[in-house]
Design a protein around this motif. Structure first.
Motif, PDB file in Angstrom:
ATOM      1  N   LEU A 211     -21.695  -0.774  -0.069  1.00  0.00           N
ATOM      2  CA  LEU A 211     -22.405  -1.329   1.082  1.00  0.00           C
ATOM      3  C   LEU A 211     -22.100  -0.485   2.315  1.00  0.00           C
ATOM      4  O   LEU A 211     -20.949  -0.394   2.752  1.00  0.00           O
ATOM      5  CB  LEU A 211     -21.978  -2.779   1.323  1.00  0.00           C
ATOM      6  CG  LEU A 211     -22.473  -3.810   0.314  1.00  0.00           C
ATOM      7  CD1 LEU A 211     -21.920  -5.181   0.663  1.00  0.00           C
ATOM      8  CD2 LEU A 211     -23.988  -3.861   0.277  1.00  0.00           C
TER       9      LEU A 211
ATOM     10  N   TYR B 261     -39.089  -9.824   4.211  1.00  0.00           N
ATOM     11  CA  TYR B 261     -39.254  -9.221   2.881  1.00  0.00           C
ATOM     12  C   TYR B 261     -40.737  -8.998   2.569  1.00  0.00           C
ATOM     13  O   TYR B 261     -41.127  -7.925   2.080  1.00  0.00           O
ATOM     14  CB  TYR B 261     -38.615 -10.120   1.834  1.00  0.00           C
ATOM     15  CG  TYR B 261     -38.915  -9.716   0.407  1.00  0.00           C
ATOM     16  CD1 TYR B 261     -38.244  -8.652  -0.185  1.00  0.00           C
ATOM     17  CD2 TYR B 261     -39.868 -10.402  -0.339  1.00  0.00           C
ATOM     18  CE1 TYR B 261     -38.522  -8.277  -1.492  1.00  0.00           C
ATOM     19  CE2 TYR B 261     -40.152 -10.031  -1.641  1.00  0.00           C
ATOM     20  CZ  TYR B 261     -39.476  -8.970  -2.213  1.00  0.00           C
ATOM     21  OH  TYR B 261     -39.764  -8.601  -3.500  1.00  0.00           O
TER      22      TYR B 261
ATOM     23  N   PRO C 192     -30.986  -5.145   2.355  1.00  0.00           N
ATOM     24  CA  PRO C 192     -30.433  -6.491   2.570  1.00  0.00           C
ATOM     25  C   PRO C 192     -29.618  -6.615   3.850  1.00  0.00           C
ATOM     26  O   PRO C 192     -29.673  -7.651   4.521  1.00  0.00           O
ATOM     27  CB  PRO C 192     -29.572  -6.726   1.320  1.00  0.00           C
ATOM     28  CG  PRO C 192     -29.330  -5.382   0.734  1.00  0.00           C
ATOM     29  CD  PRO C 192     -30.511  -4.556   1.092  1.00  0.00           C
TER      30      PRO C 192
ATOM     31  N   VAL D  99     -25.418 -15.649   1.435  1.00  0.00           N
ATOM     32  CA  VAL D  99     -26.278 -14.502   1.107  1.00  0.00           C
ATOM     33  C   VAL D  99     -25.466 -13.214   1.115  1.00  0.00           C
ATOM     34  O   VAL D  99     -25.627 -12.351   0.241  1.00  0.00           O
ATOM     35  CB  VAL D  99     -27.454 -14.420   2.103  1.00  0.00           C
ATOM     36  CG1 VAL D  99     -28.247 -13.137   1.897  1.00  0.00           C
ATOM     37  CG2 VAL D  99     -28.367 -15.624   1.943  1.00  0.00           C
ATOM     38  N   TRP D 100     -24.565 -13.074   2.096  1.00  0.00           N
ATOM     39  CA  TRP D 100     -23.704 -11.886   2.132  1.00  0.00           C
ATOM     40  C   TRP D 100     -22.826 -11.806   0.885  1.00  0.00           C
ATOM     41  O   TRP D 100     -22.648 -10.734   0.299  1.00  0.00           O
ATOM     42  CB  TRP D 100     -22.831 -11.918   3.381  1.00  0.00           C
ATOM     43  CG  TRP D 100     -21.876 -10.761   3.450  1.00  0.00           C
ATOM     44  CD1 TRP D 100     -22.137  -9.498   3.891  1.00  0.00           C
ATOM     45  CD2 TRP D 100     -20.505 -10.760   3.033  1.00  0.00           C
ATOM     46  NE1 TRP D 100     -21.012  -8.713   3.786  1.00  0.00           N
ATOM     47  CE2 TRP D 100     -19.996  -9.457   3.261  1.00  0.00           C
ATOM     48  CE3 TRP D 100     -19.657 -11.726   2.498  1.00  0.00           C
ATOM     49  CZ2 TRP D 100     -18.682  -9.111   2.970  1.00  0.00           C
ATOM     50  CZ3 TRP D 100     -18.347 -11.381   2.202  1.00  0.00           C
ATOM     51  CH2 TRP D 100     -17.868 -10.087   2.441  1.00  0.00           C
TER      52      TRP D 100
ATOM     53  N   MET E 181     -25.056 -10.646  -2.133  1.00  0.00           N
ATOM     54  CA  MET E 181     -25.441  -9.234  -2.158  1.00  0.00           C
ATOM     55  C   MET E 181     -24.224  -8.315  -2.247  1.00  0.00           C
ATOM     56  O   MET E 181     -24.360  -7.148  -2.635  1.00  0.00           O
ATOM     57  CB  MET E 181     -26.269  -8.894  -0.913  1.00  0.00           C
ATOM     58  CG  MET E 181     -25.499  -8.830   0.377  1.00  0.00           C
ATOM     59  SD  MET E 181     -26.597  -8.490   1.777  1.00  0.00           S
ATOM     60  CE  MET E 181     -25.390  -8.131   3.066  1.00  0.00           C
ATOM     61  N   SER E 182     -23.025  -8.823  -1.943  1.00  0.00           N
ATOM     62  CA  SER E 182     -21.831  -7.982  -1.978  1.00  0.00           C
ATOM     63  C   SER E 182     -21.134  -8.005  -3.327  1.00  0.00           C
ATOM     64  O   SER E 182     -20.652  -6.961  -3.799  1.00  0.00           O
ATOM     65  CB  SER E 182     -20.849  -8.423  -0.884  1.00  0.00           C
ATOM     66  OG  SER E 182     -21.423  -8.316   0.402  1.00  0.00           O
TER      67      SER E 182
END
Length: 500
Positions: free
Chosen positions: A9, A311, A323, A354-355, A358-359
């Motif tokens: 990231l 999006y 993202p 959400v973080w 995606m992480s």
């Protein structure tokens, strides 16, 4: 080897993220009355950096030199917005006040109902308030009331309590208590019409289904599908909270994701041609907008809607939706719309989840990849739960002082059942006379309640109690992010054979 690598990231080359950081610093300075001192310090720092770069022959990025100016500019904007709120009297009684009641939001007790409302000012403005009326009052939608009102401002010279910060984050400026309000007409705004339509939809469903669904099952369907929790018994809420899956009851990105998938699949069948893709994106956007407004447009739901809109815009322009950029732009939207939205518990939990997804979810899916499809589904659900929990854990300790460990295993059956219940519930709400659907809803909702009752027991909930402050929250994310990047670097240096 490239297929086995985990993407790192990168935050340094994300302009929206740095703009967000600058706005957050400006917000902190304005909120704590430090804008003047902070502005002077940042100005001196920017001048010193510029002179040092000239002396040593560096070529600093102009974008980063402009960040202190952005901090000051947003701080001034936030200070002006907050100053108007702080100037309100802390507690005052208004006589012959005009109020527009939008819709009921919750039952505070058996003797009171809370409404989303707006206080109309003499200059034509509106002040969003949370209005409490006696419990025997009718469920009001778009009604104009006039009379005496006790008003308590949420933001004064001192910081509000946790509930006050929650209300500020949801867009309310004050709490109001009606004394002697009388009906003075109707105000048919679009939002009021949608919420009244939701009320009629629930009434029609209740009449059509009758006793085929219990009161608990009906309340669960209304909460999951429409965001209406007035009919949800307190015992069901308690079971969901104890089992660590209370977030499923609040309409957010998970629910919008299901609706997004349903709309995409339906429009893909009706408009399959590539030339119709723009029309499909537009119809999906409008469908998500209607659903967001129909479910009450909470801050967490609006977060998911804004991210979906960004999006879809990226798809429309043929661009890849990064993202980190999307998440940063979403928070910037809320900060400019309402500087106090950053206090919203729902928004912070939603963004941090959400973080986390995606992480950490790509890492977990790369480490374990079952060959059987059924096992892949189970592991994907568990990986999503673990990733989201990593993201929201410090905020759970900050706001609630506890977190339920049972969420890691109770979320898998709850997510699977709710993923079926929401589309079936929406179809049944629209067509309640279709045979077999109420029975299927009863089985799904009964299964969810059985799961939460089982995992909500003290022996299985494994509740961890701990109180965080903001320093610990920042330290937690710094440690977790550093550990992730170190793991990714070590993993990418190994060959697949060596790692296994």
């Amino acid at each position: 080897m490239s297929e086995e690598r985990i993407r790192s990231l990168r935050y340094g080359d994300r302009p929206a993220l740095w703009v967000l950081v600058a706005c957050l610093v400006g917000w902190i300075l304005a909120y704590h009355h430090l804008l003047l001192y902070g502005g002077v310090a940042l100005g001196l720092l920017a001048v010193a950096a510029f002179l040092l770069s000239r002396r040593r022959g560096w070529r600093p990025d102009r974008f980063f030199l402009l960040l202190p100016l952005l901090v000051i500019a947003y701080g001034i904007y936030a200070d002006q917005r907050l100053r108007s709120l702080r100037s309100m009297p802390r507690a005052v009684t208004l006589y012959d006040a005009s109020v527009r009641v939008n819709y009921p939001v919750a039952s505070s007790a058996e003797s009171a109902i809370r409404y989303d409302a707006a206080l109309l000012t003499s200059d034509g403005g509106e002040i969003p308030i949370l209005l409490t009326l006696p419990g025997e009052s009718a469920e009001l939608y778009g009604m104009m009331l006039r009379g005496d009102l006790d008003l308590v401002a949420l933001l004064g010279d001192t910081l509000p309590d946790s509930y006050g910060r929650y209300l500020l984050g949801e867009g309310y400026v004050a709490q109001a208590y009606g004394q002697s309000l009388e009906t003075a007409g109707r105000a048919r705004t679009i939002r009021c019409r949608l919420m009244e339509g939701r009320h009629h939809l629930i009434s029609r469903f209740d009449s059509a289904v009758g006793d085929r669904l219990s009161a608990e099952d009906k309340g669960l369907v209304y909460a999951l599908c429409l965001g209406e929790r007035l009919h949800l018994p307190r015992s069901v809420k308690s079971d969901f909270t104890s089992s660590g899956v209370a977030h499923v009851l609040a309409v957010s990105g998970y629910h919008l994701g299901i609706v997004f998938g349903l709309l995409s699949g339906l429009l893909g069948l009706l408009l399959p041609a590539y030339r119709h893709r723009r029309l499909r994106y537009l119809l999906i956007f409008l469908g998500l907008l209607v659903y967001t407004l129909l479910t009450g447009a909470s801050t967490a739901t609006m977060r998911a809607f804004v991210m979906s809109g960004i999006y879809l815009l990226a798809k429309l322009l043929g661009r890849r939706a990064d993202p980190v950029q999307v998440l940063s732009l979403t928070l910037l939207f809320f900060l400019f719309l309402n500087p106090l939205s950053i206090l919203s518990v729902g928004l912070l939990l939603s963004v941090s989840a959400v973080w986390g997804l995606m992480s950490f979810m790509p890492i977990l899916l790369r480490l374990v990849s079952p060959s059987l499809r059924s096992l892949r589904f189970v592991w994907s659900s568990l990986a999503a739960c673990i990733s989201a929990q990593i993201g929201v854990l410090p905020f759970l300790f900050l706001f609630f002082g506890r977190a339920a460990g049972s969420m890691l295993w109770s979320a898998i059956p709850v997510v699977a059942l709710s993923g079926l219940l929401i589309p079936v519930g929406l179809l049944t709400l629209a067509l309640p006379s279709l045979p077999g659907l109420p029975r299927l809803l009863s089985l799904l909702s009964g299964g969810m309640r059985a799961v939460t009752e089982t995992f909500g027991t003290p022996a299985l909930s494994l509740t961890v109690t701990m109180q965080y402050d903001l320093v610990l929250v920042v330290l937690y994310y710094a440690i977790v992010l550093t550990a992730r990047e170190l793991f990714v670097r070590l993993y990418n240096r190994r060959t697949p054979y060596d790692f296994l």
